[in-house]
Structures are given as C-alpha cells and as structure tokens.
Design an enzyme around this catalytic site. Structure first.
Site, PDB file in Angstrom:
ATOM      1  N   ASN A 112       0.590  -1.292   0.173  1.00 20.92           N
ATOM      2  CA  ASN A 112      -0.213   0.000   0.140  1.00 20.92           C
ATOM      3  C   ASN A 112       0.722   1.137   0.099  1.00 20.92           C
ATOM      4  O   ASN A 112       0.621   2.331  -0.877  1.00 20.92           O
ATOM      5  CB  ASN A 112      -0.917  -0.116   1.144  1.00 20.92           C
ATOM      6  CG  ASN A 112      -1.768   1.335   1.213  1.00 20.92           C
ATOM      7  OD1 ASN A 112      -1.631   2.202   1.829  1.00 20.92           O
ATOM      8  ND2 ASN A 112      -2.793   1.073   0.419  1.00 20.92           N
ATOM      9  N   GLY A 113       1.892   1.335   0.994  1.00 23.93           N
ATOM     10  CA  GLY A 113       2.587   2.670   1.015  1.00 23.93           C
ATOM     11  C   GLY A 113       3.438   2.610  -0.300  1.00 23.93           C
ATOM     12  O   GLY A 113       3.451   3.764  -0.872  1.00 23.93           O
ATOM     13  N   THR A 134       2.337  -8.099  -0.997  1.00 22.62           N
ATOM     14  CA  THR A 134       2.095  -7.956   0.401  1.00 22.62           C
ATOM     15  C   THR A 134       1.492  -9.232   1.005  1.00 22.62           C
ATOM     16  O   THR A 134       0.259  -9.879   0.150  1.00 22.62           O
ATOM     17  CB  THR A 134       1.098  -6.848   0.675  1.00 22.62           C
ATOM     18  OG1 THR A 134       0.865  -6.950   2.109  1.00 22.62           O
ATOM     19  CG2 THR A 134      -0.087  -6.650  -0.152  1.00 22.62           C
ATOM     20  N   ASP A 136      -0.472  -9.347   3.309  1.00 28.25           N
ATOM     21  CA  ASP A 136      -1.894  -8.818   3.822  1.00 28.25           C
ATOM     22  C   ASP A 136      -2.807  -9.028   2.868  1.00 28.25           C
ATOM     23  O   ASP A 136      -3.936  -9.001   3.271  1.00 28.25           O
ATOM     24  CB  ASP A 136      -1.775  -7.572   4.376  1.00 28.25           C
ATOM     25  CG  ASP A 136      -0.816  -7.310   5.671  1.00 28.25           C
ATOM     26  OD1 ASP A 136      -0.883  -8.374   6.565  1.00 28.25           O
ATOM     27  OD2 ASP A 136      -0.056  -6.339   5.632  1.00 28.25           O
ATOM     28  N   MET A 178       0.246 -12.079  11.634  1.00 27.00           N
ATOM     29  CA  MET A 178       0.505 -10.795  11.210  1.00 27.00           C
ATOM     30  C   MET A 178      -0.917 -10.142  10.542  1.00 27.00           C
ATOM     31  O   MET A 178      -1.713 -10.944   9.968  1.00 27.00           O
ATOM     32  CB  MET A 178       1.596 -11.013  10.134  1.00 27.00           C
ATOM     33  CG  MET A 178       2.758 -10.797  10.791  1.00 27.00           C
ATOM     34  SD  MET A 178       4.333 -10.635   9.413  1.00 27.00           S
ATOM     35  CE  MET A 178       5.820 -10.091  10.573  1.00 27.00           C
ATOM     36  N   GLY A 179      -1.000  -8.853  10.742  1.00 27.56           N
ATOM     37  CA  GLY A 179      -2.043  -8.050  10.113  1.00 27.56           C
ATOM     38  C   GLY A 179      -2.432  -6.937  10.830  1.00 27.56           C
ATOM     39  O   GLY A 179      -3.184  -7.263  11.865  1.00 27.56           O
TER      40      GLY A 179
END
Length: 357
Positions: A112-113, A134, A136, A178-179
């Site tokens: 995203n970033g 990612t 995620d 993770m998340g």
C-alpha cells in the site's frame, strides 16, 4: 534499446523474485536489446542512485527463492516530500536518477505505501508499472497479492502444530498472526487451521464472548481452545476511542502485543492455562508456495506485456481469476478490508467459529 528500472519496496515477502523473473523473461522473450537497472533497497536506491546493472541471467534460478535479490527498505510516503538530513529533495532525486539513466519505465513491486509513492512518481511524469506484493492481501483493485498464500500456509501450519500440544495439555492457545489493519491472513489461516475463535481488526471483540466460548467448550468436554488473533485486533471498548486516544493507549500498553493482553484477561476470568505463539516474520520468509510462484509469474508476464506496449501508469491485478490492469491513481491510498458481512465470515460462523462479537 529498452531500459527498465526495477525495485522492491516495503516489507519483504515470498515470490518477489518470482515476479521480477516473470517481468524480465517476458520482456526478453520479445526484445533482444534490454538493460535492467536493479535499484538496491527500494526507493532508497532510486533516491541515492544505488543500482546494479543486471542481465536476464541474474533472474534465472530465483523462482523458488524467498526475499528479494534487490534488497528492500521502508520509505514512508508521508516523508517523501520531507528533505533528508542533508536537505536532499527525495522526489526530485528520484526523478533525476530516472532521467539520468534514460529509463523507459520503472517497475515497482510493493504494497500500500509503496503504491502511494509509485503514484506520486506517475504524477511527476515517470512511466510506472507496479506489481501487487503483500502478505496482507490488502491492496485495493486486486483479489489477490503475491505473498498472501505463502503466509497463510505458514500461519496455518503453526496452528496445525499447536493443536497437538493444546490437546495434550488442555490449554488455551493464542496464535498471533500478522495483520495490523486487515485480517485476511488470520481469517484464512484460522479457518484452515481449525481455530475456535478468530479475532480480526475489522470485527471488534468482546472478551466476555471469548470467555464464554472457552467455558462452553469445557462443558462440552473440549478441554482446549485455539484462538487465532490478528496483531491489529481491537476490543469493542477500544474501538470506541478516538484514533489519537487509541494510539496513546497502545503506546502505554504494558503487554508486548494483543496476544499477551488477551492471555492475561482470559487467565483472570477462567482457570485455564494460556500459552502464546507468535510466528512473526516466519510468515514472510522462506520459499514461496506453488500458488504464489504461479501467480507472481503471471503478474510479471502481464507487466512485461504492458511494458512492450508502452502502456504505463497501471498496477497489474487479478479479478475473478483473470489478470487485469488497474490505474495507479485508483489503487494508491486505498485498503481492501475484510468485509464483516462477507460469505466467508458467515460460513465460518455456520461451522461454529466465533469472532468474539
């Protein structure tokens, strides 16, 4: 002569190398005269002109290799317009490197970033193609990101292994997945691993509901309970706080993470032994699973097709099993959350999984 710049930015994950391999193999199969400029450590390499000249041979034998052969780093988007410690304008520096090397385009792999900065460079006039990386699976505009399935496999394997010790000792086990902002990995791994409770950032939980699940399982002769919790899971009480208030609470939290906070609350309310497992960065490491190898290769090949057609300003995505191109401006700054009303959540509840709500 076709000159392609390439970089990987943000957290590493499985199949980054597989995706880059797909791009290079796709381009080189149609064009004999290609130069590849691999920028080291993500946007940092583009800012400071640190790169390596690569050939197609450098991308052979990396399909199964985890991590990234280019290295990576986190360069927060909110700081991209802030000069570095020496007063260097980072955006202008990236543009200078791009034009100095006479690049035809820049291929950027990230989450995203990374896509926010990629879109910024597009707005500044650079030819950009991006690939959705990612674990995620939270990038808007694509059903899937590479790294996700590999991370799910690892988190699932962790929960699978916990089952035997949880059963043997009649304990409550909390597996922290993770998340921070989204719970796709936790949701899929929790269902696949047979977790009894799944806690996601998108569904604020009630600790009393979780305790009821544990006690009801005990009454039914099931002495153990497995809880899969996303690291960004949040209680109903905390969800009511303002963003600033919640950040302050996290900063002052005495527990290392949500798993430890939950464990303490469960111990206070039950007579159960509670154990915590945090697979952490193992979820991002190691060789990509077969699914991710295939998916990343497809993404890379699709990117090479756009490069050869000189179609820039897109992220390669996937919708309903088909490879698509998504305008970068539509992707940047948007997250794909778990929908609390989605079919997968409803079906999980049908088989008795609690979401703590």
């Amino acid at each position: 002569m076709l000159r392609i710049g390439m970089l990987t930015s943000g957290g590493d994950c499985q199949a980054l190398n597989a995706a880059m391999r797909g791009v290079v193999k796709g381009v080189c199969s149609k064009c004999d005269d290609v130069e590849i400029y691999g920028f080291q450590d993500g946007y940092k390499g583009l800012i400071y002109g640190n790169f390596e000249m690569l050939s197609s041979k450098d991308f052979s034998g990396i399909l199964t290799r985890g991590g990234t052969i280019l290295g990576t780093s986190r360069q927060p988007f909110k700081l991209m317009r802030v000069p570095d410690e020496n007063g260097l304008d980072k955006v202008e520096a990236m543009k200078h490197t791009y034009h100095k090397l006479c690049l035809d385009c820049l291929v950027i792999l990230g989450g995203n970033g990374t896509h926010k900065t990629a879109n910024l460079l597009r707005e500044e006039g650079l030819n950009i193609i991006t690939l959705p990386k990612t674990i995620d699976n939270d990038l808007w505009g694509t059903d899937m990101t590479f790294g996700f399935q590999s991370a799910v496999d690892i988190a699932t394997d962790t929960i699978d292994r916990i089952h035997t010790t949880a059963t043997s000792h009649s304990r409550v086990f909390i597996v922290e997945v993770m998340g921070h902002k989204v719970g796709h990995v936790t949701l899929h791994a929790g269902i696949a691993g047979g977790a009894d409770v799944i806690l996601l950032p998108e569904i604020p939980y009630d600790i009393e509901v979780i305790v009821d699940v544990i006690q009801n399982r005990s009454k039914a002769g099931k002495a153990f309970t497995i809880i899969a919790v996303a690291e960004g899971a949040i209680s109903k009480e905390d969800a009511k706080l303002k963003k600033k208030e919640y950040k302050e609470k996290l900063a002052n939290r005495k527990d290392p993470s949500i798993a430890y906070e939950l464990a303490e609350q469960i111990r206070e309310r039950t007579d159960k032994e509670v154990r915590i497992t945090v697979p952490g960065h193992t979820q991002r490491g190691g060789s990509p699973c077969p699914f991710d190898r295939v998916f990343a290769t497809r993404m890379g090949a699709a990117a090479s097709e756009l490069i050869l057609k000189k179609e820039y300003g897109y992220m390669i995505g996937n919708k309903n099993g088909k490879t698509i191109k998504v305008p970068l401006q539509d992707v940047a700054g948007k997250l794909k959350y778990v929908d609390p009303e989605c079919g997968l959540i409803k079906e999980a509840k049908m088989v008795g999984i609690s979401f703590g709500s």
